[in-house]
Scaffold this motif. Sequence first.
Motif, PDB file in Angstrom:
ATOM      1  N   VAL A  63       0.851  -1.198   0.000  1.00 16.14           N
ATOM      2  CA  VAL A  63       0.000   0.000   0.000  1.00 16.14           C
ATOM      3  C   VAL A  63       0.884   1.245   0.000  1.00 16.14           C
ATOM      4  CG1 VAL A  63      -1.760   1.299   1.271  1.00 16.14           C
ATOM      5  CG2 VAL A  63      -1.850  -1.202   1.208  1.00 16.14           C
ATOM      6  N   SER A 114      -1.015  -2.947   4.774  1.00 18.30           N
ATOM      7  CA  SER A 114      -2.425  -3.065   4.400  1.00 18.30           C
ATOM      8  C   SER A 114      -3.083  -1.714   4.652  1.00 18.30           C
ATOM      9  CB  SER A 114      -3.117  -4.135   5.253  1.00 18.30           C
ATOM     10  OG  SER A 114      -3.115  -3.730   6.616  1.00 18.30           O
ATOM     11  N   ASN A 115      -4.352  -1.591   4.277  1.00 18.53           N
ATOM     12  CA  ASN A 115      -5.068  -0.349   4.581  1.00 18.53           C
ATOM     13  C   ASN A 115      -5.197  -0.157   6.086  1.00 18.53           C
ATOM     14  OD1 ASN A 115      -5.306   0.321   1.916  1.00 18.53           O
ATOM     15  ND2 ASN A 115      -7.418  -0.370   1.715  1.00 18.53           N
ATOM     16  N   ILE A 138      -4.656   7.476  -1.222  1.00 17.09           N
ATOM     17  CA  ILE A 138      -4.068   6.155  -1.428  1.00 17.09           C
ATOM     18  C   ILE A 138      -3.850   5.947  -2.921  1.00 17.09           C
ATOM     19  CG2 ILE A 138      -4.420   3.664  -1.199  1.00 17.09           C
ATOM     20  CD1 ILE A 138      -6.091   4.244   1.295  1.00 17.09           C
TER      21      ILE A 138
END
Length: 164
Positions: A63, A114-115, A138
């Motif tokens: 990410v 990860s988010n 993002i």
Amino acid sequence: MDDLDARLIELFASEPRVGVLEASRRLGVARGTVQARLDRLAATGVVTGWGPDLSPEALGYPVTAFLTLEIRQDTAGGGGHEAVGAHLARIPEVLEAHTITGAGDLWVRVVARSNTDLQRVIDQVLSDVAIVRSSTVIALATQVGYRVLPLARQAGRPGQADAS
């Protein structure tokens, strides 16, 4: 920078393990010329490193996000670009930070696992009291990755636009 410098940079960028002797053979110049050019390019700051390029994704950080930070402008309150920059430099997931014009004061590129992990990284960034506001975007996909070789090609041919 001239055409030989540009070709030398391109060769070492595409094949970082090529030796000076092999580079001189491929470029058709003396070994001493290649070494002198490399030394000069490094001494003048054109070449900034010889280490491997690393992939955050392959290291487990798929990410990527961009944070725009607004910071306190009074240095008495612990603010200031330098202090916030030092704070950001201590966070491994911060890949780069730039003072900017326009909306915001600093632009920061971060990575996360990860988010959900991104929230942890953002919280760590925002733990500095000098940061008063932030916004996050993002990245979904990379259309053009970080690159400098087209500039080296163009710089090696002054007055000509690079067609690639």
